[in-house]
Scaffold this motif. Structure first.
Motif, PDB file in Angstrom:
ATOM      1  N   ASP A 154       0.774  -1.238   0.025  1.00  0.00           N
ATOM      2  CA  ASP A 154       0.120   0.121   0.002  1.00  0.00           C
ATOM      3  C   ASP A 154       0.966   1.285   0.023  1.00  0.00           C
ATOM      4  OD1 ASP A 154      -2.729   1.232   0.381  1.00  0.00           O
ATOM      5  OD2 ASP A 154      -1.630   1.972   2.205  1.00  0.00           O
ATOM      6  N   ALA A 155       2.012   1.288   0.871  1.00  0.00           N
ATOM      7  CA  ALA A 155       2.723   2.293   0.841  1.00  0.00           C
ATOM      8  C   ALA A 155       3.634   2.564  -0.432  1.00  0.00           C
ATOM      9  CB  ALA A 155       3.937   1.929   2.105  1.00  0.00           C
ATOM     10  N   GLN A 156       3.829   1.511  -1.346  1.00  0.00           N
ATOM     11  CA  GLN A 156       4.427   1.657  -2.669  1.00  0.00           C
ATOM     12  C   GLN A 156       3.464   1.937  -3.742  1.00  0.00           C
ATOM     13  OE1 GLN A 156       6.421  -2.052  -2.284  1.00  0.00           O
ATOM     14  NE2 GLN A 156       8.455  -1.241  -1.721  1.00  0.00           N
ATOM     15  N   ARG A 157       2.069   1.928  -3.608  1.00  0.00           N
ATOM     16  CA  ARG A 157       1.141   2.049  -4.599  1.00  0.00           C
ATOM     17  C   ARG A 157       1.190   3.159  -5.274  1.00  0.00           C
ATOM     18  NH1 ARG A 157      -2.676  -0.338  -1.905  1.00  0.00           N
ATOM     19  NH2 ARG A 157      -2.244  -2.438  -2.537  1.00  0.00           N
ATOM     20  N   LYS A 158       1.158   3.434  -6.594  1.00  0.00           N
ATOM     21  CA  LYS A 158       1.361   4.507  -7.350  1.00  0.00           C
ATOM     22  C   LYS A 158      -0.115   5.102  -7.718  1.00  0.00           C
ATOM     23  CE  LYS A 158       5.911   3.505  -9.236  1.00  0.00           C
ATOM     24  NZ  LYS A 158       6.686   3.515 -10.446  1.00  0.00           N
ATOM     25  N   THR A 159      -0.755   5.451  -6.421  1.00  0.00           N
ATOM     26  CA  THR A 159      -2.112   5.977  -6.881  1.00  0.00           C
ATOM     27  C   THR A 159      -2.216   7.567  -6.666  1.00  0.00           C
ATOM     28  OG1 THR A 159      -2.775   5.891  -4.378  1.00  0.00           O
ATOM     29  CG2 THR A 159      -3.228   3.861  -5.764  1.00  0.00           C
ATOM     30  N   LEU A 160      -3.394   8.156  -7.183  1.00  0.00           N
ATOM     31  CA  LEU A 160      -3.622   9.529  -7.108  1.00  0.00           C
ATOM     32  C   LEU A 160      -3.603  10.258  -5.514  1.00  0.00           C
ATOM     33  CD1 LEU A 160      -4.303  12.316  -8.304  1.00  0.00           C
ATOM     34  CD2 LEU A 160      -6.796  11.504  -8.061  1.00  0.00           C
ATOM     35  N   GLY A 161      -4.289   9.205  -4.765  1.00  0.00           N
ATOM     36  CA  GLY A 161      -4.008   9.580  -3.234  1.00  0.00           C
ATOM     37  C   GLY A 161      -2.913   9.551  -2.754  1.00  0.00           C
ATOM     38  N   ARG A 162      -1.865   8.554  -2.924  1.00  0.00           N
ATOM     39  CA  ARG A 162      -0.782   8.507  -2.421  1.00  0.00           C
ATOM     40  C   ARG A 162       0.256   9.413  -2.990  1.00  0.00           C
ATOM     41  NH1 ARG A 162       0.952   6.137   1.759  1.00  0.00           N
ATOM     42  NH2 ARG A 162      -0.117   4.273   1.525  1.00  0.00           N
ATOM     43  N   LYS A 163       0.249  10.150  -4.177  1.00  0.00           N
ATOM     44  CA  LYS A 163       1.036  10.869  -4.731  1.00  0.00           C
ATOM     45  C   LYS A 163       0.939  12.402  -4.250  1.00  0.00           C
ATOM     46  CE  LYS A 163       3.580   9.323  -8.281  1.00  0.00           C
ATOM     47  NZ  LYS A 163       4.806   9.440  -8.165  1.00  0.00           N
ATOM     48  N   ILE A 164      -0.627  12.469  -3.981  1.00  0.00           N
ATOM     49  CA  ILE A 164      -0.912  13.797  -3.154  1.00  0.00           C
ATOM     50  C   ILE A 164      -0.579  13.951  -1.849  1.00  0.00           C
ATOM     51  CG2 ILE A 164      -3.000  14.987  -2.204  1.00  0.00           C
ATOM     52  CD1 ILE A 164      -4.539  14.065  -4.836  1.00  0.00           C
ATOM     53  N   GLN A 165      -0.746  12.834  -1.245  1.00  0.00           N
ATOM     54  CA  GLN A 165      -0.075  12.601   0.138  1.00  0.00           C
ATOM     55  C   GLN A 165       1.466  12.946   0.460  1.00  0.00           C
ATOM     56  OE1 GLN A 165       0.191   8.826   2.323  1.00  0.00           O
ATOM     57  NE2 GLN A 165      -1.558   9.771   3.754  1.00  0.00           N
ATOM     58  N   GLU A 166       2.119  12.311  -0.444  1.00  0.00           N
ATOM     59  CA  GLU A 166       3.564  12.434  -0.582  1.00  0.00           C
ATOM     60  C   GLU A 166       3.982  13.886  -0.870  1.00  0.00           C
ATOM     61  OE1 GLU A 166       5.128   9.794  -3.555  1.00  0.00           O
ATOM     62  OE2 GLU A 166       4.782   7.883  -2.293  1.00  0.00           O
ATOM     63  N   LEU A 167       3.412  14.519  -1.738  1.00  0.00           N
ATOM     64  CA  LEU A 167       3.529  15.943  -2.216  1.00  0.00           C
ATOM     65  C   LEU A 167       3.319  16.780  -1.074  1.00  0.00           C
ATOM     66  CD1 LEU A 167       4.385  18.100  -4.145  1.00  0.00           C
ATOM     67  CD2 LEU A 167       1.902  18.209  -5.266  1.00  0.00           C
ATOM     68  N   ARG A 168       2.248  16.617  -0.234  1.00  0.00           N
ATOM     69  CA  ARG A 168       1.874  17.329   0.925  1.00  0.00           C
ATOM     70  C   ARG A 168       3.004  17.351   1.833  1.00  0.00           C
ATOM     71  NH1 ARG A 168      -2.615  19.742   3.281  1.00  0.00           N
ATOM     72  NH2 ARG A 168      -2.072  20.672   5.273  1.00  0.00           N
ATOM     73  N   TYR A 169       3.523  16.215   2.252  1.00  0.00           N
ATOM     74  CA  TYR A 169       4.388  15.680   3.352  1.00  0.00           C
ATOM     75  C   TYR A 169       5.763  16.479   2.939  1.00  0.00           C
ATOM     76  CZ  TYR A 169       1.309  12.648   5.861  1.00  0.00           C
ATOM     77  OH  TYR A 169       0.017  12.491   6.558  1.00  0.00           O
ATOM     78  N   ALA A 170       5.944  16.179   1.494  1.00  0.00           N
ATOM     79  CA  ALA A 170       7.305  16.748   1.037  1.00  0.00           C
ATOM     80  C   ALA A 170       7.409  18.124   1.297  1.00  0.00           C
ATOM     81  CB  ALA A 170       7.456  16.402  -0.398  1.00  0.00           C
ATOM     82  N   ILE A 171       6.337  18.952   0.989  1.00  0.00           N
ATOM     83  CA  ILE A 171       6.358  20.455   1.164  1.00  0.00           C
ATOM     84  C   ILE A 171       6.536  20.582   2.565  1.00  0.00           C
ATOM     85  CG2 ILE A 171       4.918  22.394   1.141  1.00  0.00           C
ATOM     86  CD1 ILE A 171       3.511  21.218  -1.353  1.00  0.00           C
ATOM     87  N   ARG A 172       5.970  19.937   3.489  1.00  0.00           N
ATOM     88  CA  ARG A 172       6.288  20.047   5.069  1.00  0.00           C
ATOM     89  C   ARG A 172       7.517  20.044   5.271  1.00  0.00           C
ATOM     90  NH1 ARG A 172       2.373  20.109   9.429  1.00  0.00           N
ATOM     91  NH2 ARG A 172       3.573  20.584  11.291  1.00  0.00           N
ATOM     92  N   LEU A 173       8.075  18.979   4.834  1.00  0.00           N
ATOM     93  CA  LEU A 173       9.581  18.488   5.327  1.00  0.00           C
ATOM     94  C   LEU A 173      10.655  19.686   4.666  1.00  0.00           C
ATOM     95  CD1 LEU A 173       9.935  14.621   4.640  1.00  0.00           C
ATOM     96  CD2 LEU A 173      10.393  15.989   6.760  1.00  0.00           C
ATOM     97  N   GLU A 174      10.375  20.169   3.455  1.00  0.00           N
ATOM     98  CA  GLU A 174      11.092  21.118   2.855  1.00  0.00           C
ATOM     99  C   GLU A 174      11.244  22.249   3.688  1.00  0.00           C
ATOM    100  OE1 GLU A 174      13.195  21.397   0.117  1.00  0.00           O
ATOM    101  OE2 GLU A 174      12.711  19.533  -0.715  1.00  0.00           O
TER     102      GLU A 174
END
Length: 512
Positions: free
Chosen positions: A161-181
């Protein structure tokens, strides 16, 4: 690593605006181009989902290997759920950082959580091919995905599930990446990424990978070695240098070309690195007490049992288990390798591995309680065809041992000590017949019980027909007269013997 190039820092609102404006591009770069109508719907839904992702991204503590050492600093065993050693950015060295950034995200130090140029490039390639041939995830986004994989642990479904390339997963990764930066520097993100990433063959992080494939630390890697490891991240199985050396070498050369392209190697350096062999010095995984130095497996397991049971390592069983699972411990023990070898020889020279009986011996330093040796004739392991066992005969059941053994005549001194403490004189005499019925004895609960319960024989005999009393303690001890000590035990009670045994550090049950 080149000096960090200038970065445009957006505030929190600016970062969100950047996320919204590039979200459509990220989605398009990750999948084949949809129809125009579907595009509008995807972007609309994507932005709404982006707003709903919580700001609760947590970077987990990373599992590491635990090392257990003997008293001279020799390694007994390495135990881990994840073979990893966390490094600082300085400990990693320059080459592996350059190689990993160049092949994964060359503009890492120039863009934020999203790389607009990378997005546009991926859109162009994907549109031209009609399929998702290139993604646009930044190194920060990849780190976010790796965190989710780490949190999934050994749960296969959660990992997928963590590796699944879905729209929801991409959005989540983007949001968290912005927070990390917003919260971490680029160097901190890169360091975290290099410590968490999987490099194949049970190696997590660059230090474990360097040790696994080349038998050295990450800082000691050469140019071609660093390029080999950097190339593994995309597909650790496909580019496994042990199983697929040609594929690994081709991938290594791609990394070297990227390092040349981005100015981290000269043409001569790149050519020299390409001409070098892979040069593997592969170190096979060795995990757990089953791989401990010969003869020390039972002591290794005893160490594990101590950590899991001693309140010094956590106030609850769950807390101690978390400590052990998280690892990263360097446990220095009292085991003396010379005394361990002597103890192992002592038990093995008289009792063979193939014998139906086993022998065990523990050497403890008087006054300190330090365990200097812990030996057993049968090897530590699970292969019954090799007469291996996981039962540690040196300890009780709670610490990984069996249910205990009848001590036989070795317990007579304990009975004598209990009698002397109870006030009986050294000249105490008993009739000590050649044979007698098992008597009734007093327990710690103050009740009386038949000492014959659970025994096959209805009576207790002495060794020979001529052995009969009366005897006093000194002679009875010298002759090891069974009936003498049964009579003594009857007089002082089972509880006194049990208490004396416990005072001497012997676990005993007053069971008759």
């Amino acid at each position: 690593m080149p000096a960090k190039r200038s970065i445009i820092h957006a505030g929190k609102n600016g970062a969100k605006f950047l996320g919204f404006s590039t979200l459509a591009g990220v989605l398009l770069a990750g999948v084949a181009l949809p129809t125009a109508g579907a595009l509008g719907l995807s972007v609309k839904n994507g932005v709404e989902s982006f707003e709903n992702v919580p700001d609760d991204f947590k970077t987990p503590p990373l599992n590491q290997a635990t090392n257990i050492y003997d008293a001279e600093g020799g390694l007994i065993a390495t135990v881990y759920g994840r073979y990893r050693r966390i490094l600082t950015i300085e400990e990693m060295g320059t080459l592996i950082r350059q190689a990993q950034v160049d092949i994964e995200d060359a503009r890492f130090y120039e863009h934020g959580a999203v790389d607009p140029k990378g997005v546009l490039r991926a859109i162009g390639k994907n549109a031209g091919s009609g399929a998702a041939v290139q993604g646009a995830s930044t190194l920060t986004q990849q780190y976010v995905k790796n965190v989710h994989v780490e949190q999934a642990g050994d749960d296969t479904a959660a990992v997928l599930d963590a590796q699944r390339k879905t729209l929801g997963r991409k959005i989540q990764e983007l949001r968290y990446a912005i927070r990390l930066e917003e919260e971490l520097t680029k160097d901190q993100i890169l360091t975290n990424y290099l410590n968490i990433t999987y490099y194949g063959n049970q190696a997590y992080g660059v230090e474990a990978a360097a040790q696994r494939y080349f038998g050295k630390s990450a800082k000691e890697l050469t140019v071609p070695e660093a390029a080999t490891l950097a190339g593994l991240v995309q597909n650790p199985t496909q580019y496994d240098p042990k199983l697929h050396p040609q594929a690994a070498q081709r991938r290594r050369d791609v990394v070297l070309d990227k390092m040349l392209e981005h100015g981290h190697l000269s043409a001569a350096q790149a050519a020299e690195a390409k001409a070098a062999p892979l040069g593997l010095r592969y170190q096979a995984p060795r995990n757990g007490c089953i791989t401990a130095v010969a003869g020390t497996g039972f002591f290794c397991d005893y160490v594990r049992q101590v950590v899991l049971r001693d309140p010094a390592f956590g106030s609850s069983a769950a807390e101690r288990q978390r400590l052990w699972d998280l690892g990263g411990l360097n446990i220095r023990t009292t085991l003396d390798p010379k005394k361990q070898a002597a103890a192992q020889h002592a038990v093995s020279s008289k009792v063979k591995v193939t014998d139906t009986v086993s022998a065990a011996a523990t050497m403890v330093e008087p006054g300190t309680g330090k365990i200097l040796a812990m030996a057993q004739t049968r090897p530590f392991g699970i292969d019954k065809s090799k007469n291996e066992t996981m039962v540690n005969l040196n300890v009780d059941a709670a610490m990984g041992g069996g249910g205990g053994f009848q001590p036989g005549s070795t317990f007579k001194p304990v009975v004598a000590a209990a009698a002397l403490e109870a006030g009986l004189p050294p000249t105490q005499a008993y009739s000590s017949p050649n044979q007698m019925d098992w008597p009734t004895m007093r327990t710690c609960e103050g009740t009386w019980k038949n000492a014959n319960k659970g025994k096959k024989e209805g009576s207790v005999p002495n060794e020979s027909a001529s052995e009969k009393g009366p005897y006093e303690l000194k002679e009875a001890m010298a002759r090891s007269v069974n009936t003498y000590f049964v009579q003594m035990e009857q007089e002082i009670g089972l509880c006194a013997v049990k208490q004396m045994a416990n005072k001497l550090g012997i676990g005993a049950r007053a069971s008759g």
